[in-house]
Design a protein around this motif. Structure first.
Motif, PDB file in Angstrom:
ATOM      1  N   ALA A  18       0.789  -1.125   0.004  1.00 43.95           N
ATOM      2  CA  ALA A  18       0.081  -0.041  -0.066  1.00 43.95           C
ATOM      3  C   ALA A  18       0.787   1.157  -0.030  1.00 43.95           C
ATOM      4  O   ALA A  18       0.533   2.219  -0.726  1.00 43.95           O
ATOM      5  CB  ALA A  18      -0.970  -0.018   1.417  1.00 43.95           C
ATOM      6  N   VAL A  21       2.298   2.089  -3.561  1.00 41.58           N
ATOM      7  CA  VAL A  21       1.069   2.641  -4.406  1.00 41.58           C
ATOM      8  C   VAL A  21       1.056   4.031  -4.185  1.00 41.58           C
ATOM      9  O   VAL A  21       0.871   4.751  -5.102  1.00 41.58           O
ATOM     10  CB  VAL A  21      -0.241   1.995  -4.062  1.00 41.58           C
ATOM     11  CG1 VAL A  21      -1.408   2.640  -4.944  1.00 41.58           C
ATOM     12  CG2 VAL A  21      -0.186   0.440  -4.641  1.00 41.58           C
ATOM     13  N   TYR A  72     -14.159   2.652   1.567  1.00 40.65           N
ATOM     14  CA  TYR A  72     -12.985   1.822   1.542  1.00 40.65           C
ATOM     15  C   TYR A  72     -13.259   0.624   2.625  1.00 40.65           C
ATOM     16  O   TYR A  72     -12.870  -0.357   2.212  1.00 40.65           O
ATOM     17  CB  TYR A  72     -11.776   2.679   2.505  1.00 40.65           C
ATOM     18  CG  TYR A  72     -10.515   1.899   2.967  1.00 40.65           C
ATOM     19  CD1 TYR A  72      -9.646   1.180   2.274  1.00 40.65           C
ATOM     20  CD2 TYR A  72     -10.531   1.849   4.364  1.00 40.65           C
ATOM     21  CE1 TYR A  72      -8.693   0.507   2.711  1.00 40.65           C
ATOM     22  CE2 TYR A  72      -9.514   1.086   4.711  1.00 40.65           C
ATOM     23  CZ  TYR A  72      -8.317   0.309   3.981  1.00 40.65           C
ATOM     24  OH  TYR A  72      -7.607  -0.235   4.590  1.00 40.65           O
ATOM     25  N   ASP A  77      -9.131  -2.882   0.199  1.00 42.01           N
ATOM     26  CA  ASP A  77      -8.042  -2.073  -0.148  1.00 42.01           C
ATOM     27  C   ASP A  77      -7.859  -2.253  -1.825  1.00 42.01           C
ATOM     28  O   ASP A  77      -7.472  -1.276  -2.271  1.00 42.01           O
ATOM     29  CB  ASP A  77      -6.738  -2.914   0.642  1.00 42.01           C
ATOM     30  CG  ASP A  77      -7.005  -2.454   1.835  1.00 42.01           C
ATOM     31  OD1 ASP A  77      -6.308  -1.218   2.349  1.00 42.01           O
ATOM     32  OD2 ASP A  77      -7.317  -3.308   2.735  1.00 42.01           O
ATOM     33  N   ASN A  81      -7.540   1.248  -3.994  1.00 41.89           N
ATOM     34  CA  ASN A  81      -6.275   1.646  -4.411  1.00 41.89           C
ATOM     35  C   ASN A  81      -6.567   1.711  -6.164  1.00 41.89           C
ATOM     36  O   ASN A  81      -5.634   2.662  -6.524  1.00 41.89           O
ATOM     37  CB  ASN A  81      -5.335   0.724  -3.842  1.00 41.89           C
ATOM     38  CG  ASN A  81      -4.976   1.139  -2.581  1.00 41.89           C
ATOM     39  OD1 ASN A  81      -3.876   1.888  -2.365  1.00 41.89           O
ATOM     40  ND2 ASN A  81      -5.507   0.781  -1.493  1.00 41.89           N
ATOM     41  N   LEU A 118      -6.063   6.470  -0.493  1.00 41.94           N
ATOM     42  CA  LEU A 118      -4.856   5.899  -0.415  1.00 41.94           C
ATOM     43  C   LEU A 118      -4.008   5.919   0.714  1.00 41.94           C
ATOM     44  O   LEU A 118      -3.469   5.204   1.566  1.00 41.94           O
ATOM     45  CB  LEU A 118      -3.712   6.524  -1.499  1.00 41.94           C
ATOM     46  CG  LEU A 118      -4.042   6.325  -3.019  1.00 41.94           C
ATOM     47  CD1 LEU A 118      -3.347   7.162  -3.610  1.00 41.94           C
ATOM     48  CD2 LEU A 118      -3.910   4.813  -3.503  1.00 41.94           C
ATOM     49  N   SER A 121      -5.853   3.783   3.783  1.00 45.50           N
ATOM     50  CA  SER A 121      -5.364   2.215   3.214  1.00 45.50           C
ATOM     51  C   SER A 121      -3.869   2.065   3.993  1.00 45.50           C
ATOM     52  O   SER A 121      -3.764   1.002   4.503  1.00 45.50           O
ATOM     53  CB  SER A 121      -5.195   1.904   1.924  1.00 45.50           C
ATOM     54  OG  SER A 121      -4.765   0.739   1.506  1.00 45.50           O
ATOM     55  N   ALA A 182      -1.305  -2.255  -6.767  1.00 48.50           N
ATOM     56  CA  ALA A 182      -2.607  -2.540  -6.096  1.00 48.50           C
ATOM     57  C   ALA A 182      -3.483  -3.541  -6.272  1.00 48.50           C
ATOM     58  O   ALA A 182      -4.121  -4.192  -5.370  1.00 48.50           O
ATOM     59  CB  ALA A 182      -3.372  -1.401  -6.512  1.00 48.50           C
TER      60      ALA A 182
END
Length: 386
Positions: A18, A21, A72, A77, A81, A118, A121, A182
């Motif tokens: 994460a 990303v 979310y 996730d 994402n 983002l 996450s 992701a």
């Protein structure tokens, strides 16, 4: 069938992915903080409008973080994402091609919601296992910083050579590999509490989050670009870009150390110490020691970044953690959205000693109030075994 990996190992892996990303999606936004105040006329805006645009992505999260958190938690996730990275690339493309306040404003609002998803996450995955959460949060910040630390100096050099626009075309392409990363994130939904009041009375941690955002993510960043332009005309964009890159390099080198320090000293105690030092550095920054105090501020900021998520985890364990992380992020965004507005309006007319001295004092007071609030000790492997 191979055995399932240790939960901590799985959490470490998901947290790292994460963070990567976000590292790929973030550079276009961080570079805009450098280039928009310095090249406002080339984007077809005034300095005051630049401040509003830099604040807009945070202000939209004040209203939208709750909806983002629910999306979310419901979708998980991976889908969150994937959508956010695709929209981040669209925003970077827009920065390269569009001009004027009303053309750029929708892009800033869209990016604000993308970053909310983002960032949430990365924090939720870093604190999914209470064991080692502070250390994991520090490592996550280090991975996130890798994108901006490369983009800022390269973008500053390219801007000085070819203007502020072409680098955003490159960064739109850089964001796209985040889609492949992701796709490897978990897709399971996150548990949430059955009900959550929309408005709650601010806590001491909310006050600290607000002042941290106002000073370090608002006034300091815009002031560094604006004041550096006046002190070093011609080469200011490169110097300011290098110093802003140093901010993220400090996160790579020092955020894991901050996480380890928090595991030993406790995140609240460390937050108080670092916030008091940050307040002193802000006062010096406003008094004219621009580059030396700026370097100290970026170091202190890097050490503080891993602290908020573990404190939230301690104070709000269980299913309420995702909403609590979102709520603290909202207060930081309120401060960070107010900071560029104040900087854009007051930097040309107000004494910098007052503009930075008063918020520095308020940051110190907020940290002391936060430290007075009782926080239970972080769980250890031994206690979890029982």
């Amino acid at each position: 069938m191979p055995p399932n990996p240790c939960p901590t190992v799985t959490t470490d892996r998901d947290s790292r992915r994460a963070a990567i990303v976000l590292a790929l999606a973030l550079p276009a936004d961080t570079l805009l903080y450098l280039l928009l105040p310095m090249y406002a006329d080339q984007f077809g805006i005034t300095l005051a409008e630049a401040g509003m645009l830099l604040a807009a992505n945070r202000l939209v999260r004040i209203a939208g973080y709750g909806q983002v958190a629910r999306f979310y938690a419901r979708r998980g996730d991976r889908p969150t994402n994937l959508l956010a990275v695709a929209m981040a690339a669209v925003c970077a493309l827009g920065y390269a091609t569009l001009s004027g306040f009303w053309a750029l404003l929708p892009l800033r609002l869209l990016w604000g919601l993308c970053f909310a998803a983002l960032n949430l996450s990365t924090q939720a995955l870093a604190t999914a296992d209470p064991i080692g959460a502070s250390h994991r949060s520090g490592r996550s910040r280090a991975f996130i910083a890798m994108g901006p630390v490369l983009a800022l100096p390269l973008g500053a050099l390219l801007a000085q050579w070819a203007g502020p626009r072409p680098i955003f075309l490159v960064l739109a392409a850089v964001a796209l590999p985040g889609l492949a990363v992701a796709r490897k994130l978990p897709a399971l939904p996150h548990p949430v509490t059955a009900s959550m009041r929309r408005f709650q009375r601010p806590t001491s941690l909310d006050a600290w989050s607000f002042m941290e955002g106002l000073t370090l993510d608002g006034l300091f960043i815009v002031g560094l670009s604006y004041l550096g332009r006046d002190l070093l005309p011609g080469g200011a964009v490169v110097v300011a870009g290098l110093l802003m890159a140093l901010r993220y390099l400090a996160e790579i080198l020092l955020s894991p150390a901050g996480g380890r320090m928090a595991e030993k000293l406790g995140p609240v105690r460390l937050l108080l110490l670092l916030s008091l030092l940050t307040a002193l550095a802000l006062i010096g920054f406003g008094a004219g020691w621009l580059w030396s105090c700026a370097a100290l501020i970026v170091v202190l900021r890097a050490l503080q970044l891993p602290l908020l998520a573990p404190i939230v985890m301690q104070r709000t364990p269980g299913p309420g953690r995702v909403q609590a992380l979102a709520a603290r992020a909202v207060w930081r965004d309120i401060g960070a959205g107010t900071g560029p507005l104040l900087a854009g309006l007051l930097l040309p007319v107000a004494p910098t000693t007052w503009l930075y001295g008063v918020p520095a004092l308020l940051l110190a007071l907020a940290a002391m109030a936060c430290a007075r609030t009782h926080t239970p000790p972080a769980p250890t492997a031994a206690t979890r075994a029982h």
